[in-house]
Write a protein that holds these residues in place. Structure first.
Motif, PDB file in Angstrom:
ATOM      1  N   THR A 122       0.866  -1.175   0.000  1.00 25.71           N
ATOM      2  CA  THR A 122       0.000   0.000   0.000  1.00 25.71           C
ATOM      3  C   THR A 122       0.904   1.226   0.000  1.00 25.71           C
ATOM      4  O   THR A 122       1.691   1.426   0.927  1.00 25.71           O
ATOM      5  CB  THR A 122      -0.913   0.035   1.234  1.00 25.71           C
ATOM      6  OG1 THR A 122      -1.775  -1.103   1.185  1.00 25.71           O
ATOM      7  CG2 THR A 122      -1.768   1.284   1.252  1.00 25.71           C
TER       8      THR A 122
ATOM      9  N   ASN B  82     -10.056  -1.237   7.797  1.00 24.72           N
ATOM     10  CA  ASN B  82      -9.803  -2.653   8.102  1.00 24.72           C
ATOM     11  C   ASN B  82     -10.327  -3.552   6.994  1.00 24.72           C
ATOM     12  O   ASN B  82      -9.692  -4.550   6.638  1.00 24.72           O
ATOM     13  CB  ASN B  82     -10.449  -3.036   9.442  1.00 24.72           C
ATOM     14  CG  ASN B  82      -9.702  -2.418  10.616  1.00 24.72           C
ATOM     15  OD1 ASN B  82      -8.505  -2.138  10.513  1.00 24.72           O
ATOM     16  ND2 ASN B  82     -10.393  -2.196  11.711  1.00 24.72           N
TER      17      ASN B  82
ATOM     18  N   ARG C 290      -7.879  -3.474   4.192  1.00 26.73           N
ATOM     19  CA  ARG C 290      -6.686  -4.268   4.529  1.00 26.73           C
ATOM     20  C   ARG C 290      -6.963  -5.768   4.414  1.00 26.73           C
ATOM     21  O   ARG C 290      -6.155  -6.532   3.887  1.00 26.73           O
ATOM     22  CB  ARG C 290      -6.226  -3.939   5.951  1.00 26.73           C
ATOM     23  CG  ARG C 290      -5.467  -2.645   6.042  1.00 26.73           C
ATOM     24  CD  ARG C 290      -4.282  -2.716   6.962  1.00 26.73           C
ATOM     25  NE  ARG C 290      -4.633  -3.036   8.325  1.00 26.73           N
ATOM     26  CZ  ARG C 290      -3.991  -2.549   9.379  1.00 26.73           C
ATOM     27  NH1 ARG C 290      -3.001  -1.696   9.193  1.00 26.73           N
ATOM     28  NH2 ARG C 290      -4.308  -2.898  10.582  1.00 26.73           N
ATOM     29  N   ASP C 291      -8.131  -6.192   4.911  1.00 27.59           N
ATOM     30  CA  ASP C 291      -8.480  -7.622   4.864  1.00 27.59           C
ATOM     31  C   ASP C 291      -8.607  -8.095   3.419  1.00 27.59           C
ATOM     32  O   ASP C 291      -8.124  -9.173   3.053  1.00 27.59           O
ATOM     33  CB  ASP C 291      -9.809  -7.871   5.601  1.00 27.59           C
ATOM     34  CG  ASP C 291      -9.667  -7.645   7.105  1.00 27.59           C
ATOM     35  OD1 ASP C 291      -8.517  -7.563   7.584  1.00 27.59           O
ATOM     36  OD2 ASP C 291     -10.706  -7.526   7.769  1.00 27.59           O
TER      37      ASP C 291
ATOM     38  N   GLN D 240      -7.246  -6.741   0.806  1.00 28.65           N
ATOM     39  CA  GLN D 240      -5.918  -6.730   0.182  1.00 28.65           C
ATOM     40  C   GLN D 240      -5.185  -8.034   0.457  1.00 28.65           C
ATOM     41  O   GLN D 240      -4.593  -8.643  -0.429  1.00 28.65           O
ATOM     42  CB  GLN D 240      -5.111  -5.552   0.712  1.00 28.65           C
ATOM     43  CG  GLN D 240      -3.700  -5.476   0.134  1.00 28.65           C
ATOM     44  CD  GLN D 240      -2.931  -4.294   0.674  1.00 28.65           C
ATOM     45  OE1 GLN D 240      -3.030  -3.953   1.853  1.00 28.65           O
ATOM     46  NE2 GLN D 240      -2.167  -3.652  -0.182  1.00 28.65           N
ATOM     47  N   LYS D 241      -5.246  -8.456   1.729  1.00 26.44           N
ATOM     48  CA  LYS D 241      -4.559  -9.693   2.126  1.00 26.44           C
ATOM     49  C   LYS D 241      -5.170 -10.886   1.396  1.00 26.44           C
ATOM     50  O   LYS D 241      -4.466 -11.738   0.862  1.00 26.44           O
ATOM     51  CB  LYS D 241      -4.708  -9.865   3.645  1.00 26.44           C
ATOM     52  CG  LYS D 241      -3.434 -10.398   4.297  1.00 26.44           C
ATOM     53  CD  LYS D 241      -3.621 -10.571   5.783  1.00 26.44           C
ATOM     54  CE  LYS D 241      -3.450  -9.288   6.560  1.00 26.44           C
ATOM     55  NZ  LYS D 241      -3.750  -9.440   7.990  1.00 26.44           N
TER      56      LYS D 241
ATOM     57  N   TYR E  43      -2.345  -1.318  -3.499  1.00 25.10           N
ATOM     58  CA  TYR E  43      -3.105  -0.070  -3.366  1.00 25.10           C
ATOM     59  C   TYR E  43      -2.193   1.158  -3.508  1.00 25.10           C
ATOM     60  O   TYR E  43      -1.072   1.162  -3.006  1.00 25.10           O
ATOM     61  CB  TYR E  43      -3.722   0.064  -1.968  1.00 25.10           C
ATOM     62  CG  TYR E  43      -4.836  -0.891  -1.606  1.00 25.10           C
ATOM     63  CD1 TYR E  43      -5.729  -1.381  -2.551  1.00 25.10           C
ATOM     64  CD2 TYR E  43      -5.024  -1.265  -0.283  1.00 25.10           C
ATOM     65  CE1 TYR E  43      -6.763  -2.240  -2.185  1.00 25.10           C
ATOM     66  CE2 TYR E  43      -6.059  -2.111   0.094  1.00 25.10           C
ATOM     67  CZ  TYR E  43      -6.925  -2.604  -0.860  1.00 25.10           C
ATOM     68  OH  TYR E  43      -7.943  -3.445  -0.497  1.00 25.10           O
TER      69      TYR E  43
ATOM     70  N   ILE F  10      -2.565   2.609   7.248  1.00 24.77           N
ATOM     71  CA  ILE F  10      -2.764   1.600   6.198  1.00 24.77           C
ATOM     72  C   ILE F  10      -1.561   1.418   5.267  1.00 24.77           C
ATOM     73  O   ILE F  10      -1.465   0.408   4.571  1.00 24.77           O
ATOM     74  CB  ILE F  10      -4.030   1.946   5.360  1.00 24.77           C
ATOM     75  CG1 ILE F  10      -4.503   0.719   4.592  1.00 24.77           C
ATOM     76  CG2 ILE F  10      -3.821   3.151   4.468  1.00 24.77           C
ATOM     77  CD1 ILE F  10      -5.927   0.773   4.142  1.00 24.77           C
ATOM     78  N   SER F  11      -0.603   2.353   5.285  1.00 19.30           N
ATOM     79  CA  SER F  11       0.436   2.347   4.234  1.00 19.30           C
ATOM     80  C   SER F  11       1.703   1.602   4.638  1.00 19.30           C
ATOM     81  O   SER F  11       2.113   1.616   5.799  1.00 19.30           O
ATOM     82  CB  SER F  11       0.822   3.784   3.878  1.00 19.30           C
ATOM     83  OG  SER F  11      -0.312   4.504   3.468  1.00 19.30           O
ATOM     84  N   ASP F  12       2.350   0.988   3.635  1.00 20.64           N
ATOM     85  CA  ASP F  12       3.692   0.425   3.821  1.00 20.64           C
ATOM     86  C   ASP F  12       4.734   1.509   3.563  1.00 20.64           C
ATOM     87  O   ASP F  12       5.688   1.655   4.302  1.00 20.64           O
ATOM     88  CB  ASP F  12       3.917  -0.739   2.846  1.00 20.64           C
ATOM     89  CG  ASP F  12       2.926  -1.852   3.084  1.00 20.64           C
ATOM     90  OD1 ASP F  12       2.903  -2.373   4.213  1.00 20.64           O
ATOM     91  OD2 ASP F  12       2.157  -2.183   2.168  1.00 20.64           O
TER      92      ASP F  12
END
Ligand code: SF4
Length: 322
Positions: A44, A192, A195-196, A198-199, A205, A218-220
């Motif tokens: 993300t 959330n 995120r779920d 995405q996984k 993203y 939310i970001s990496d």
């Protein structure tokens, strides 16, 4: 290192100034002015900045919703303009306003089914199966399929918008301020959910927000934009632990409690954000920067490395400044 999923090189988009009753002369809004970035598969990538900094324009140019003036946009190494229709369908968007982005005259089923109908080649039974699966995925009761958008809360409408964006199995989704129109109590639920999903689906993203707290959650990695340019990019944790650019420091230090919590100095912004029609020469931030020097007004700072995977565009930071 593997090839990035998305690579943007020196992208530019200027919009002609709209002439109002009191405007005179011609000009261009420098919305996106030489942006380069990469997005890795499965991450993300947060994009943060004040309103009008160009982050939404950048996302629309990347997705081809707005034509670029110059620069390259490569998806899996291929120019996005040459992607086939089915490949293009892998790039999608979740819009900011769940109240305006859904057609009020369409039922939920038809809203989510639309991408399948546009693509063609799906039977009614196949579309029905896909739509109901997507409704399950985003936590919407199947019984809502025949309802209209006005019958839902803001959070539920955004779930409908997310389900529509997930139609046709996308790989890359731009989330443009997806929670900014929602109550704070609902924001965490939608973050959330994103995120779920995405996984579960292995999505990538680009997450746009003016809210540093939301982006951090939310970001990496995060890029900070100012007046059409990216001025700092870093792993999320490094950006908050040791912001290098004075603008990032100012944004972070304005968060209530951040000076104590993040152990950073308070950096006060001077003046207003300049007009993107006539941005400052040299460093774009020089009219508001408390550390500005003479050369800042004439020489544009290049991106310099300030740590592992951490880059900032400021004359005072990075290897050459040591
Ligand atoms: S280059 Fe100069 S004006 Fe720009 S952020 Fe750095 S010190 Fe401030």
């Amino acid at each position: 290192m593997s090839e990035p999923l998305l690579e943007v090189r020196n992208l530019k988009k200027y919009f002609p100034v709209q002439h109002g009753m009191f405007s005179s002369g011609k000009g261009f809004v420098h919305a996106v002015d030489g942006v380069s970035l990469t997005v890795e598969k499965g991450e993300t990538f947060g994009l943060v900045g004040e309103s009008g900094c160009g982050k939404s324009s950048l996302s629309r140019v990347i997705l081809g919703l707005v034509k670029r003036d110059s620069g390259d946009i490569l998806y899996k190494g291929q120019d996005v303009r040459t992607l086939s229709r089915s490949e293009r369908a892998k790039l999608r968007m979740v819009f900011q306003n769940p109240f305006a982005s859904l057609n009020p005259k369409e039922r939920v089923f038809d809203i989510i089914a639309e991408p399948y109908r546009i693509a063609g080649g799906f039977s009614h039974t196949q579309i029905q199966e896909e739509v109901l699966k997507l409704m399950d995925l985003v936590g919407l009761s199947r019984g809502y399929a025949t309802r209209y958008p006005h019958e839902f809360s803001g959070g539920q409408r955004q779930r409908i918008g997310i389900a529509r964006a997930l139609a046709m199995n996308p790989e890359f989704i731009v989330c443009d301020e997806p929670v900014s129109a929602l109550d704070v109590s609902i924001q965490a639920q939608i973050l959330n959910l994103l995120r779920d999903i995405q996984k579960e689906l292995g999505l990538t993203y680009v997450f746009i927000s003016h809210n540093l707290g939301v982006v951090k959650y939310i970001s990496d990695r995060i890029a900070v934009m100012y007046l059409g340019k990216i001025i700092e990019v870093s792993e999320a944790k490094d950006l908050y632990a040791s912001p290098a650019h004075p603008y990032t420091q100012a944004l972070l230090s304005a968060i209530p409690g951040a000076v104590e919590y993040l152990h950073i100095d308070r950096v006060l912004l001077q003046g207003d954000i300049p007009s993107p029609v006539n941005p400052p020469a040299g460093c774009r931030f020089c009219t508001r920067c408390p550390y500005a020097q003479e050369r800042c007004a004439t020489v544009e700072p290049e991106m310099r490395q300030v740590g592992e995977g951490h880059y900032a565009a400021c004359h005072l930071v990075g290897k050459e400044a040591e």
